[in-house]
Each structure stands twice: as C-alpha cells, then as structure tokens.
Write a protein that holds these residues in place. Structure first.
Motif, PDB file in Angstrom:
ATOM      1  N   VAL A  71       0.855  -1.185   0.000  1.00  0.00           N
ATOM      2  CA  VAL A  71       0.000   0.000   0.000  1.00  0.00           C
ATOM      3  C   VAL A  71       0.889   1.232   0.000  1.00  0.00           C
ATOM      4  O   VAL A  71       1.729   1.405   0.889  1.00  0.00           O
ATOM      5  N   PHE A  72       0.720   2.078  -0.992  1.00  0.00           N
ATOM      6  CA  PHE A  72       1.512   3.295  -1.114  1.00  0.00           C
ATOM      7  C   PHE A  72       0.918   4.416  -0.261  1.00  0.00           C
ATOM      8  O   PHE A  72      -0.144   4.289   0.330  1.00  0.00           O
ATOM      9  N   GLY A  73       1.613   5.554  -0.270  1.00  0.00           N
ATOM     10  CA  GLY A  73       1.070   6.771   0.334  1.00  0.00           C
ATOM     11  C   GLY A  73       1.746   7.160   1.632  1.00  0.00           C
ATOM     12  O   GLY A  73       2.153   6.309   2.432  1.00  0.00           O
ATOM     13  N   LEU A  74       1.839   8.499   1.850  1.00  0.00           N
ATOM     14  CA  LEU A  74       2.527   9.045   3.015  1.00  0.00           C
ATOM     15  C   LEU A  74       1.706  10.050   3.813  1.00  0.00           C
ATOM     16  O   LEU A  74       1.960  10.239   4.997  1.00  0.00           O
ATOM     17  N   THR A 105       9.379   1.404   6.437  1.00  0.00           N
ATOM     18  CA  THR A 105       9.180   0.169   7.204  1.00  0.00           C
ATOM     19  C   THR A 105       8.959  -1.038   6.304  1.00  0.00           C
ATOM     20  O   THR A 105       9.055  -2.175   6.757  1.00  0.00           O
ATOM     21  N   ARG A 106       8.619  -0.772   5.027  1.00  0.00           N
ATOM     22  CA  ARG A 106       8.308  -1.841   4.067  1.00  0.00           C
ATOM     23  C   ARG A 106       7.154  -2.699   4.576  1.00  0.00           C
ATOM     24  O   ARG A 106       7.130  -3.917   4.418  1.00  0.00           O
ATOM     25  N   ASP A 107       6.169  -2.020   5.164  1.00  0.00           N
ATOM     26  CA  ASP A 107       5.031  -2.694   5.806  1.00  0.00           C
ATOM     27  C   ASP A 107       3.749  -2.060   5.267  1.00  0.00           C
ATOM     28  O   ASP A 107       3.502  -0.868   5.457  1.00  0.00           O
ATOM     29  N   ALA A 108       2.900  -2.867   4.613  1.00  0.00           N
ATOM     30  CA  ALA A 108       1.674  -2.343   4.006  1.00  0.00           C
ATOM     31  C   ALA A 108       0.731  -1.719   5.015  1.00  0.00           C
ATOM     32  O   ALA A 108      -0.016  -0.796   4.688  1.00  0.00           O
ATOM     33  N   SER A 109       0.762  -2.167   6.257  1.00  0.00           N
ATOM     34  CA  SER A 109      -0.150  -1.620   7.262  1.00  0.00           C
ATOM     35  C   SER A 109       0.176  -0.171   7.595  1.00  0.00           C
ATOM     36  O   SER A 109      -0.636   0.533   8.190  1.00  0.00           O
TER      37      SER A 109
END
Length: 353
Positions: A71-74, A105-109
């Motif tokens: 999941v992308f986005g910041l 973090t390379r974490d989709a959550s």
C-alpha cells in the motif's frame, strides 16, 4: 494503564488501494487486514489522503524495491482510532494529520492509501477544528521534508522554529520552488526560525509566496534570474539554499548563486545531487524526510511545534488542495494527476472512509 485492545468482535473492516506488483497500474481496491497499533504507534481512521511525487514514481519505477502487494502513500488526515501501548498524548476520536512510513518500514499496514493505517506517535500532530482535514492533509510529508533540510546538523542547521517571535537570524535563505508543497513549508518554517527568505517561483505565484512570508520573489523563467538574486544578496549573508523543486539545472543555479555570495555554501535538495556543474566551493546534500525521526528534529517539529503552530496560525497548510475525487477508487486518478503536474496545489482524495 495501557490502552485495552479492541476485541475481535469490534475490529473494523479495512480496505486499501493495493499496488499488486511492481510497475503496474491501476491500484486495486480490495479488503485489507486491520492491524492493531504496536507500542508507540497509533491506528488512524483515514478521512483524506494527499498524493506526492514519490507515490507515482513508486508506481512507475519501484524506487525502494518493496515487497508486493503493498500500500503506497505518506500523507493522511483523519481521527485517532486506537492507541498502542505507551501512547499518552492522543485520545480516541481526536483529529490529526500524520506522516506515514510505509516506504521505510516496508510494511503495508503503514501505507496511507487505506481506511485504517498505523503511524508512529512522533509523526502525528493534532489538527485544530478550524482546519478541515482536506486542507490539513497537504502538509505531512512536506513539513517533514522541509524540516529535514532546514534543521539537521549536517544540512542547513537553522535554529528550530518557534511560535513566539523568533530572534532575527540576520541570514537569508534561498528557496528554489517556493510555491511547491515543500517550498511552502520551507518558507514558513524558516520565517519561524528568524530567517529572511528569498524564493523563486512563477510570477503568477509571487503573491502566494509573499503571504507565506517570503521577502523577495524571483521568476525562475527569467534568463537573468541568477544575476538578479546575486545582486539583491550583495549586502546579505546567506543561510544556504533549499532546492525544493526543479531539475538538475535548478540545483546548479542555486550552487552558482551561492558561489557568488557570502555565507553558507550548501544546497540541500529533494532530488539527487548532480555529478557535474557544481562550483568547487559549494556542497550539495540530498534530503531524506525520515531522517528527522532518528534525532530530535522530528519529535520537536511534530509534537512540540506543529500543534501549537497550526493553532496559532504560525503555520498554515499550503498549497491549496486540489481534490480529484472521493474514496479509494480515486487514488489512481490522484496519482495520474500528480504525475501530469500541478502548480501551487496539492492533489487530494477525500472521504476515504
């Protein structure tokens, strides 16, 4: 007492705009697991998201080599949904903006483009009720990126900003790209640190930059812009230059200007440092927004300064949001619009939940 975890019966149904594999489009909206926040983190019920250049670049080029699906986005704005252990500064239901860290973090959550996201508590600020979430959401990555270049020791190292009248620094900062989202934050933060700010922008955006606190504006289209800036800086001492927008040519222009003026000869940049075209007297340094959370700058900006600055009006969300749609199904439209280019605007998708 640590916060009580949400019973499974009441855990929400999460949905995300998934990037299923590298270099593919469009994102696919589908169900996603709800992840309870670990210690020191907050689960945010997302209302609005903003799109940054890195988001479409990730879709086009897989810049960070992530694991997929992800999941992308910041950038998010929303409400606090659940508190992780040790989090005491926030309350459930509070309105916030936040800088997500899914790429690092390379974490989709931890990605922004979903109904519920996880964010470290030191990357969250309360949002005053006088500001809408669609306005507040333009700020998160931009404020972190601006702060990373302005305040860290090996960068421009300005005094930290204050919501009271700052001590005059007697230094002039050059911001190349003052009407960009990062440039907008640079202007305001530098002024709150006591610096004078000169910017480049399109002439149509001069008044926008002046309202944010820029003392002088220069049209970067002007073939004599470097000479004009150097002439105006003749009796001043520079604090360095912040390359907030534009390609290698813009960076090189900043370097040439610093080479001809007195003061700090460093150009910090949101892009890579060019391998050629730099005077030997000038140093270039690329910015990583996440660096500020490994030192005192991030916690100070996000937890001590920004909540008070937004409340007092010392910092105003800028540039204006450009709403391209509602819901997660509009995220791809937002990515495409940002890639096509905007001026003095930030692409926003509203009503995520």
């Amino acid at each position: 007492m640590p916060p009580s975890p949400i019973p499974n019966l009441f855990k929400p149904k999460n949905t995300a705009a998934w990037q299923l594999k590298p270099k593919s489009r469009p994102v696919v909206v589908d169900s996603a697991p709800y992840t309870p926040p670990p210690p020191g983190h907050v689960a945010i019920h997302v209302i609005d998201v903003a799109i940054n250049p890195i988001d479409w670049k990730m879709q086009d080029a897989d810049v960070f080599g992530l694991e997929y699906p992800t999941v992308f986005g910041l950038d998010v704005a929303g409400e606090v949904f659940e508190l992780g252990e040790g989090v005491e500064d926030f309350h459930v239901g509070g309105r916030v903006i936040a800088h997500c860290n899914g790429y690092s973090t390379r974490d989709a959550s931890h990605g922004a483009f979903q109904k519920y996201t996880i964010v470290p508590q030191h990357a969250i600020s309360e949002l005053p009720y006088a500001l809408t979430t669609s306005l507040g959401v333009v700020m998160p990555l931009a404020i972190s990126t601006a702060a990373a270049g302005l305040y860290q020791h090996s960068y421009l190292h300005l005094p930290l900003p204050t919501t009271s009248k700052p001590k005059t620094l007697d230094r002039t900062l050059l911001v190349w790209g003052g009407s960009s989202s990062v440039g907008s934050c640079c202007i305001q933060l530098a002024v709150a640190s006591g610096a004078e700010v000169f910017v480049t922008a399109s002439e149509r955006n001069f008044e926008f930059c002046r309202k944010l606190g820029a003392k002088r504006c220069f049209d970067y289209h002007d073939p004599e812009v470097e000479d004009r800036i150097v002439e105006t800086l003749e009796e001043r001492t520079v604090a360095g230059a912040y390359h907030a927008n534009g390609g290698a040519e813009a960076f090189q222009a900043c370097a040439r200007i610093l080479d001809r003026t007195k003061g700090k000869a460093i150009v910090v940049t949101v892009q890579g440092v060019p391998e050629t075209g730099l005077p030997s007297s000038v140093r270039g340094k690329m910015i990583s927004s996440s660096e500020i959370f490994s030192n005192k700058v991030g916690p100070y900006i996000w937890r001590e300064f920004l909540p008070k600055a937004l409340e007092s009006g010392t910092i105003v969300p800028a540039p204006e949001p450009l709403t391209v749609g509602e819901g997660l199904r509009s995220v791809q439209s937002g990515l495409d619009k940002q890639k096509a280019g905007v001026s003095a605007q930030k692409v926003v998708v509203t009503n995520i939940s």
